[in-house]
Design a protein around this motif. Structure first.
Motif, mmCIF file in Angstrom:
data_model
loop_
_atom_site.group_PDB
_atom_site.id
_atom_site.type_symbol
_atom_site.label_atom_id
_atom_site.label_comp_id
_atom_site.label_asym_id
_atom_site.label_seq_id
_atom_site.Cartn_x
_atom_site.Cartn_y
_atom_site.Cartn_z
ATOM 1 N N GLU A 14 0.853 -1.202 0.000
ATOM 2 C CA GLU A 14 0.000 0.000 0.000
ATOM 3 C C GLU A 14 0.887 1.250 0.000
ATOM 4 O O GLU A 14 1.887 1.309 0.701
ATOM 5 C CB GLU A 14 -0.880 0.015 1.256
ATOM 6 C CG GLU A 14 -1.601 -1.292 1.548
ATOM 7 C CD GLU A 14 -2.500 -1.771 0.415
ATOM 8 O OE1 GLU A 14 -3.301 -0.969 -0.068
ATOM 9 O OE2 GLU A 14 -2.395 -2.942 0.012
ATOM 10 N N THR A 19 0.441 3.574 -8.909
ATOM 11 C CA THR A 19 -0.490 4.235 -9.813
ATOM 12 C C THR A 19 0.133 5.500 -10.426
ATOM 13 O O THR A 19 0.016 5.733 -11.633
ATOM 14 C CB THR A 19 -1.804 4.544 -9.066
ATOM 15 O OG1 THR A 19 -2.154 3.354 -8.338
ATOM 16 C CG2 THR A 19 -2.928 4.894 -9.997
ATOM 17 N N GLU A 41 -6.024 -4.194 -11.462
ATOM 18 C CA GLU A 41 -6.724 -5.281 -10.765
ATOM 19 C C GLU A 41 -6.851 -4.930 -9.290
ATOM 20 O O GLU A 41 -5.950 -4.263 -8.770
ATOM 21 C CB GLU A 41 -5.894 -6.555 -10.843
ATOM 22 C CG GLU A 41 -6.082 -7.324 -12.104
ATOM 23 C CD GLU A 41 -5.680 -8.777 -11.885
ATOM 24 O OE1 GLU A 41 -5.390 -9.167 -10.744
ATOM 25 O OE2 GLU A 41 -5.650 -9.505 -12.844
ATOM 26 N N LEU A 56 -13.655 -5.151 -1.925
ATOM 27 C CA LEU A 56 -13.071 -4.039 -1.170
ATOM 28 C C LEU A 56 -14.074 -3.298 -0.278
ATOM 29 O O LEU A 56 -13.698 -2.386 0.446
ATOM 30 C CB LEU A 56 -12.381 -3.057 -2.127
ATOM 31 C CG LEU A 56 -11.202 -3.654 -2.918
ATOM 32 C CD1 LEU A 56 -10.591 -2.606 -3.845
ATOM 33 C CD2 LEU A 56 -10.116 -4.214 -1.992
ATOM 34 N N ARG A 98 -1.136 -4.304 -10.608
ATOM 35 C CA ARG A 98 -1.352 -5.563 -9.891
ATOM 36 C C ARG A 98 -1.805 -6.701 -10.808
ATOM 37 O O ARG A 98 -2.499 -6.495 -11.789
ATOM 38 C CB ARG A 98 -2.380 -5.443 -8.749
ATOM 39 C CG ARG A 98 -1.965 -4.487 -7.649
ATOM 40 C CD ARG A 98 -2.835 -4.681 -6.411
ATOM 41 N NE ARG A 98 -2.485 -3.741 -5.357
ATOM 42 C CZ ARG A 98 -1.460 -3.887 -4.529
ATOM 43 N NH1 ARG A 98 -0.684 -4.949 -4.626
ATOM 44 N NH2 ARG A 98 -1.205 -2.994 -3.598
ATOM 45 N N TYR A 99 -1.395 -7.919 -10.410
ATOM 46 C CA TYR A 99 -1.816 -9.156 -11.102
ATOM 47 C C TYR A 99 -1.591 -10.303 -10.117
ATOM 48 O O TYR A 99 -1.635 -10.091 -8.891
ATOM 49 C CB TYR A 99 -1.001 -9.309 -12.411
ATOM 50 C CG TYR A 99 -1.444 -10.435 -13.330
ATOM 51 C CD1 TYR A 99 -2.732 -10.457 -13.868
ATOM 52 C CD2 TYR A 99 -0.574 -11.471 -13.661
ATOM 53 C CE1 TYR A 99 -3.122 -11.491 -14.721
ATOM 54 C CE2 TYR A 99 -0.963 -12.500 -14.512
ATOM 55 C CZ TYR A 99 -2.239 -12.509 -15.037
ATOM 56 O OH TYR A 99 -2.626 -13.530 -15.874
ATOM 57 N N ARG A 152 -4.289 9.990 1.079
ATOM 58 C CA ARG A 152 -5.419 9.295 0.476
ATOM 59 C C ARG A 152 -6.504 8.905 1.462
ATOM 60 O O ARG A 152 -7.179 7.911 1.268
ATOM 61 C CB ARG A 152 -4.926 8.009 -0.207
ATOM 62 C CG ARG A 152 -4.111 8.197 -1.439
ATOM 63 C CD ARG A 152 -4.221 6.995 -2.361
ATOM 64 N NE ARG A 152 -4.596 5.751 -1.732
ATOM 65 C CZ ARG A 152 -4.183 4.564 -2.155
ATOM 66 N NH1 ARG A 152 -3.382 4.463 -3.174
ATOM 67 N NH2 ARG A 152 -4.610 3.458 -1.565
ATOM 68 N N ASN A 157 -9.550 1.494 1.755
ATOM 69 C CA ASN A 157 -10.418 0.334 1.523
ATOM 70 C C ASN A 157 -10.213 -0.744 2.587
ATOM 71 O O ASN A 157 -9.428 -0.575 3.515
ATOM 72 C CB ASN A 157 -10.220 -0.211 0.097
ATOM 73 C CG ASN A 157 -8.865 -0.845 -0.099
ATOM 74 O OD1 ASN A 157 -8.389 -1.598 0.740
ATOM 75 N ND2 ASN A 157 -8.231 -0.548 -1.224
HETATM 76 P P1 TYD Z 1 -6.436 -0.562 -4.603
HETATM 77 O O1 TYD Z 1 -7.256 0.557 -4.084
HETATM 78 O O2 TYD Z 1 -6.402 -0.765 -6.082
HETATM 79 O O3 TYD Z 1 -5.028 -0.478 -3.948
HETATM 80 P P2 TYD Z 1 -3.574 -0.252 -4.518
HETATM 81 O O4 TYD Z 1 -3.553 1.166 -4.998
HETATM 82 O O5 TYD Z 1 -2.724 -0.515 -3.323
HETATM 83 O O6 TYD Z 1 -3.340 -1.252 -5.619
HETATM 84 O O7 TYD Z 1 -6.968 -1.875 -3.884
HETATM 85 C C1 TYD Z 1 -6.543 -3.105 -4.213
HETATM 86 C C2 TYD Z 1 -6.363 -3.884 -2.934
HETATM 87 O O8 TYD Z 1 -6.541 -5.270 -3.204
HETATM 88 C C3 TYD Z 1 -4.970 -3.744 -2.365
HETATM 89 O O9 TYD Z 1 -5.061 -3.646 -0.965
HETATM 90 C C4 TYD Z 1 -4.302 -5.044 -2.702
HETATM 91 C C5 TYD Z 1 -5.425 -6.009 -2.744
HETATM 92 N N1 TYD Z 1 -5.254 -7.173 -3.628
HETATM 93 C C6 TYD Z 1 -5.189 -8.439 -3.080
HETATM 94 O O10 TYD Z 1 -5.246 -8.607 -1.869
HETATM 95 N N2 TYD Z 1 -5.081 -9.520 -3.915
HETATM 96 C C7 TYD Z 1 -5.058 -9.386 -5.266
HETATM 97 O O11 TYD Z 1 -4.969 -10.388 -6.008
HETATM 98 C C8 TYD Z 1 -5.136 -8.072 -5.822
HETATM 99 C C9 TYD Z 1 -5.103 -7.865 -7.316
HETATM 100 C C10 TYD Z 1 -5.233 -6.982 -4.962
#
Ligand code: TYD
Length: 215
Positions: A14, A19, A41, A56, A98-99, A152, A157
């Motif tokens: 986090e 991004t 993702e 989330l 993310r993936y 933020r 979330n």
């Molecule tokens: P997001 O707001 O997109 O966070 P970030 O900017 O950190 O990517 O929220 C995605 C959240 O989901 C983040 O805490 C990571 C989590 N996550 C998982 O736990 N497993 C997964 O496979 C993916 C893709 C994300």
């Protein structure tokens, strides 16, 4: 693996700045005349975004860890089928925020389901589509959470709400994954400026692309 396009994923804890880095990188790569698409993702398509909302939602406090892992895998499958695979087929570059490694780190290791168990449910979902390159934006969890608290607070979330110890586990997991996939995952020091990170990442991508064109 597709012939011309490249599938590039970005990982990290986090607040590591994925991004922001991806956004800046997108402009730089476009200038090279490379057609690319940026996605994320969980989510990235209408159906996958609906699954994201369930995962989330801060009120879903009863979510079972395996349910969570399955939902991430379901969202991943839909996003792949609808967005990523068609673009790769057209020879585009796809950059995904993310993936798979996120599931291995968050659900597999930090939630304690096991990296191998989470990998196996994801094998079904991804059906051999592994990234050509993955960038791990390396930032200590304390620093990442500090950045989130500063910038933020409106977007916190369900996973952001986990304790520091959870985020430390996520960080540990990425260290394991770096060792497990040394060819694919590249560590980027996320305490640098965005500009420095972007330059470094761009060079690695273009070098890999040139290498790929030869083969
Ligand atoms: P997001 O707001 O997109 O966070 P970030 O900017 O950190 O990517 O929220 C995605 C959240 O989901 C983040 O805490 C990571 C989590 N996550 C998982 O736990 N497993 C997964 O496979 C993916 C893709 C994300």
């Amino acid at each position: 693996m597709p012939n011309k396009g490249m599938f590039i994923t970005f990982e990290g804890g986090e607040g590591c700045g994925k991004t922001t880095v991806i956004k800046a990188l997108k402009e730089k790569i476009k200038k090279e005349g490379i057609p690319l698409h940026v996605t994320r993702e969980p989510g990235g398509s209408a159906i996958a975004e609906q699954i994201r909302n369930i995962i989330l939602d801060r009120s879903n406090t009863l979510m079972d860890p395996r349910t969570e892992a399955l939902l991430y895998a379901a969202s991943r499958r839909q996003h792949l089928a609808e967005i990523v695979l068609p673009l790769l087929k057209e020879g585009k570059f796809v950059l995904s925020d993310r993936y798979l490694d996120s599931s291995l780190a968050y659900q597999g290791y930090a939630r304690g389901i096991g990296i191998d168990a989470v990998y196996s449910i994801n094998e079904f979902a991804i059906d051999d589509t592994m990234p050509d390159l993955t960038f791990f934006l390396d930032l200590k969890p304390e620093e990442g959470l500090r950045r989130i608290a500063e910038h933020r607070s409106d977007e916190v979330n369900r996973l952001d709400l986990e304790k520091l110890s959870f985020h430390e586990k996520v960080y540990e997991a990425y260290q394991i994954l770096l060792k497990k996939y040394p060819e694919r995952i590249v560590r980027i020091d996320a305490s640098q400026t965005v500009e420095e990170e972007v330059q470094q990442i761009k060079k690695i991508i273009l070098d890999k692309y040139a290498e790929k064109q030869k083969n």
